[in-house]
Design a protein around this motif. Structure first.
Motif, PDB file in Angstrom:
ATOM      1  N   ARG A  30      47.481  49.895  42.544  1.00 35.84           N
ATOM      2  CA  ARG A  30      47.742  48.643  42.387  1.00 35.84           C
ATOM      3  C   ARG A  30      46.464  47.918  42.123  1.00 35.84           C
ATOM      4  O   ARG A  30      46.704  46.818  42.029  1.00 35.84           O
ATOM      5  N   ALA A  31      44.880  48.779  42.291  1.00 38.98           N
ATOM      6  CA  ALA A  31      43.923  47.946  42.285  1.00 38.98           C
ATOM      7  C   ALA A  31      43.808  48.364  40.351  1.00 38.98           C
ATOM      8  O   ALA A  31      43.140  46.967  40.055  1.00 38.98           O
ATOM      9  N   VAL A  32      44.603  49.248  39.866  1.00 39.55           N
ATOM     10  CA  VAL A  32      44.614  48.881  38.656  1.00 39.55           C
ATOM     11  C   VAL A  32      46.058  48.551  37.771  1.00 39.55           C
ATOM     12  O   VAL A  32      46.219  48.636  36.701  1.00 39.55           O
ATOM     13  N   MET A  33      46.980  48.005  38.508  1.00 44.15           N
ATOM     14  CA  MET A  33      47.873  47.235  38.203  1.00 44.15           C
ATOM     15  C   MET A  33      48.080  46.170  36.809  1.00 44.15           C
ATOM     16  O   MET A  33      47.066  45.098  37.296  1.00 44.15           O
ATOM     17  N   GLU A  34      48.659  46.321  35.801  1.00 38.86           N
ATOM     18  CA  GLU A  34      49.351  45.416  34.929  1.00 38.86           C
ATOM     19  C   GLU A  34      49.652  44.107  35.705  1.00 38.86           C
ATOM     20  O   GLU A  34      50.710  44.356  36.453  1.00 38.86           O
ATOM     21  N   PRO A  35      48.937  42.731  35.365  1.00 42.93           N
ATOM     22  CA  PRO A  35      49.848  41.752  36.546  1.00 42.93           C
ATOM     23  C   PRO A  35      51.633  42.013  35.678  1.00 42.93           C
ATOM     24  O   PRO A  35      51.996  41.236  36.948  1.00 42.93           O
ATOM     25  N   LYS A  36      51.664  41.690  34.893  1.00 45.28           N
ATOM     26  CA  LYS A  36      53.166  42.312  34.494  1.00 45.28           C
ATOM     27  C   LYS A  36      54.011  43.073  35.136  1.00 45.28           C
ATOM     28  O   LYS A  36      55.181  43.139  35.181  1.00 45.28           O
ATOM     29  N   ASP A  37      53.730  44.304  35.311  1.00 48.12           N
ATOM     30  CA  ASP A  37      53.955  45.137  36.380  1.00 48.12           C
ATOM     31  C   ASP A  37      54.139  44.584  37.532  1.00 48.12           C
ATOM     32  O   ASP A  37      55.112  45.744  38.374  1.00 48.12           O
TER      33      ASP A  37
END
Length: 655
Positions: free
Chosen positions: A329-336
């Motif tokens: 979650r720390a590097v997840m794209e906002p759209k995902d």
């Protein structure tokens, strides 16, 4: 009264325990005809007498909780009881609801109906997790509904078909869940056909369980020492927990990480088999493959896995494979984030639930990419024990060979095999040993070193001249690295796929990269080419990967790390004018030539050491760090190269 004090099949608070056996009638003519209703009718009759059952459900403003054996049974009881009395509020809950990325327990709306004098029945396969705490604390009765036994299944078939059942055995329903029973027992079929359906379903279930028969025990596996120590230590805890000598809280959940094909999945199953524990496995990929890929479907698939563990009858090991498919979650794209955050949150919540349940459970995650995992997944209290499945080190390989053939070969032979088996997995080493032993037994003789050498390091198709070219190149890398203070772990001229040879430098003190460190590593990368120029047939294409690596290293140092003048990053540097009118290409070329000259100077100065190393590499093919230092010590004490040939040559192995 706390939930921990409740006995199964009990009525609590103001209801007396059931002493009489005046059960609800189970006469076939009186029972309902739908399979689910029949089962519900019979199972409730097993825990409640007709009198108590009627009194419980007809009393005003009563809160009753029923614990079903699985989610299907919960919904069947809902359907049956809803028709029993339309004034009764009955609701089955088999999963929590999601609100704003969080999962919330159910039952609050139904409890409000108690204020109006309505009696409420809440049904769940896991009420402690799924229902709100207020429901459990204020329940007038908590009833455990048993799983269908042989007698209940036999009566259900008779009731649905209208005929007597013959030949139904316990093995015909072994391992079946409620939905297996309702799918097999159908109106319009004969009793024999229903029994055949059950047997087919049970056979498929047992075939899945029988896969464990073919799983090896831990003693049969080839394991590195680190993995072996963790597994057998955990196995001892499992046995103590099974014998009630220790509390399940001592068990640590783990994450198996390492390269593909290193046996992570097999090891998890073997641990379960060795401890005589149950085994439940899934993967994130299965959650998608077994559903439509929608958020609710994926979470339900995950729920089935965690429910199978939580509701298991005995101790169990659960394997969650491919956990790196759950994004960090720390590097997840906002759209995902909208899709994945609820999934990751749900998995974390379920891990905590298992941990807090106090049940004998070990949850194991498996991944090929530990660095991609969400930090919350592997923090203390969750998958906290990191068990690394890496290729065996020299000591590991020696330990493995010793375990399989140590009684048949000398210590020197074991050392030779450990050197030659560089890059081999534990399973590959085991296979070589068993194959060599079988070959020797077939020929009615003892095992020889040659039997294993032919398997571990079979002769390659390279010419003697090509072997010498490779040996000079790798010796150049090794001597330059040693001269610049890098420790040498292994040197090999074995042909492994596209790799003709390599040098492994051992662990050394980690420092922040400086320009001097960049240039040290760059010089080592060019050491092989320097040796080709000084001692070989000249520069050749064998250094292609070295050149690409050193070019990348310098390019990164100049454009990204700010170690060569300007501290502008690559996005702000015009490659046509890197510094002081010099282009980037020219700047890199200047540095490459300077580093190559440095490598050539080292190679020229230490030609004798390189020659000594080449003479040993050609017959031995793999040289360990310890052996490397022996060779250098021999050269510095003015021993002749010929005197070095007392070493154990695999061409003429010493027995």
């Amino acid at each position: 009264m706390s939930l921990s004090t409740l006995n199964k099949s009990s009525i609590i608070n103001d209801f007396d325990a059931i002493d009489d056996r005046d059960y609800v009638s189970t006469e076939l003519s009186a029972a309902p005809q739908r399979p689910g209703d029949v089962l519900s009718h019979l199972l409730l009759a097993a825990v409640l007498s007709s009198k108590k059952f009627h009194k419980l459900l007809s009393s005003p403003s009563r809160l009753i909780i029923m614990r079903a054996k699985d989610d299907t049974m919960a919904h069947l009881l809902d359907s049956y009881l809803s028709e029993y009395d339309p004034c009764l509020t009955v609701q089955a809950y088999t999963e929590m609801s999601r609100s704003g990325g969080r999962f919330e327990p159910k039952g609050r709306d139904e409890l409000r109906k108690l204020e109006y004098g309505r009696s409420v029945v809440l049904i769940s396969q896991d009420p402690e997790r799924i229902l709100i705490p207020e429901a459990l604390v204020n329940a007038d009765a908590i009833i455990d509904v048993p799983a269908p036994n042989l007698d209940a299944v036999r009566k259900t078939i008779s009731c649905v078909t209208g005929k007597r059942v013959r030949g139904l055995r316990q093995s015909d329903i072994e391992g079946l869940r409620t939905y297996d029973l309702t799918a097999a027992i159908r109106p319009g079929l004969s009793p024999g056909r229903c029994v055949a359906n059950l047997r087919r379903a049970a056979s498929k279930r047992s075939s899945c369980a029988s896969d464990m028969v073919n799983v090896p025990t831990l003693e049969e596996l080839a394991l590195t020492k680190e993995v072996s120590d963790w597994l057998f230590g955990t196995l001892q805890f499992m046995k103590k927990v099974t014998n009630d000598e220790m509390n399940p809280s001592v068990l640590r959940y783990a994450c198996f990480e390492g390269l593909p094909g290193t046996g992570k999945t097999t090891v998890a199953a073997s641990l379960a088999k060795s401890g005589n524990w149950g085994f439940v496995s899934t993967s994130v990929g299965e959650w998608f493959a077994g559903s439509g890929g929608h958020l609710g479907d994926v979470i339900r698939a995950a729920q089935r896995f965690f429910d199978d563990i939580a509701l298991a009858k005995g101790p169990v090991i659960g394997l969650l494979d491919e956990i790196d498919a759950l994004p960090n979650r720390a590097v997840m794209e906002p759209k995902d984030s909208q899709f994945w955050t609820p999934v990751v949150t749900y998995v974390l919540t379920e891990i905590d639930r298992l941990r807090q349940s106090g049940k004998p459970v070990i949850l194991v995650g498996a991944t090929n990419h530990f660095d991609r995992l969400d930090a919350a997944l592997v923090r203390p209290g969750r998958l906290e024990a990191k068990v690394s499945f890496v290729l065996p080190t020299l000591d590991d390989r020696r330990w493995l060979f010793q375990g399989y053939v140590g009684r048949m070969l000398s210590v020197d032979a074991i050392r030779t095999l450990a050197r030659l088996a560089i890059g081999a997995s534990p399973a590959q080493i085991k296979s070589w040993c068993l194959t060599a032993i079988a070959t020797a037994e077939t020929q009615h003789r003892g095992l020889s070193l040659r039997d294993l050498v032919d398997l571990v390091a079979p002769p390659n198709a390279r010419s003697a001249e090509m072997d010498k070219t490779v040996a000079i190149h790798e010796a150049g890398h090794a001597i330059v690295a040693h001269d610049l203070g890098l420790p040498i772990e292994e040197i090999s001229i074995l042909s492994l796929g596209d790799v003709g040879g390599f040098v492994n430098t051992g662990p050394h003190e980690r420092t922040i990269l400086t320009r001097s460190e960049i240039e040290r590593f760059g010089t080592v990368l060019l050491g092989g080419r320097a040796a080709d120029i000084v001692l070989g047939r000249g520069a050749n294409a064998g250094a292609a990967s070295d050149l690409e690596a050193v070019n990348h290293l310098l390019r990164s140092a100049m454009l990204d790390l700010g170690l060569y003048g300007s501290i502008k990053t690559a996005k702000n540097v015009d490659s046509r004018n890197f510094r002081d009118g010099v282009t980037l290409a020219t700047a890199i070329e200047i540095e490459l030539n300077r580093l190559l000259e440095r490598a050539i100077e080292i190679v020229t100065r230490r030609q004798r050491d390189i020659s000594c190393l080449v003479e040993v590499l050609l017959p031995e093919r793999v040289v360990s760090g310890e052996r490397f230092h022996e060779i250098l010590a021999g050269g510095s004490s003015q021993r002749s190269v010929c005197n070095l040939k007392h070493t154990r040559s695999i061409g003429r192995p010493t027995q």
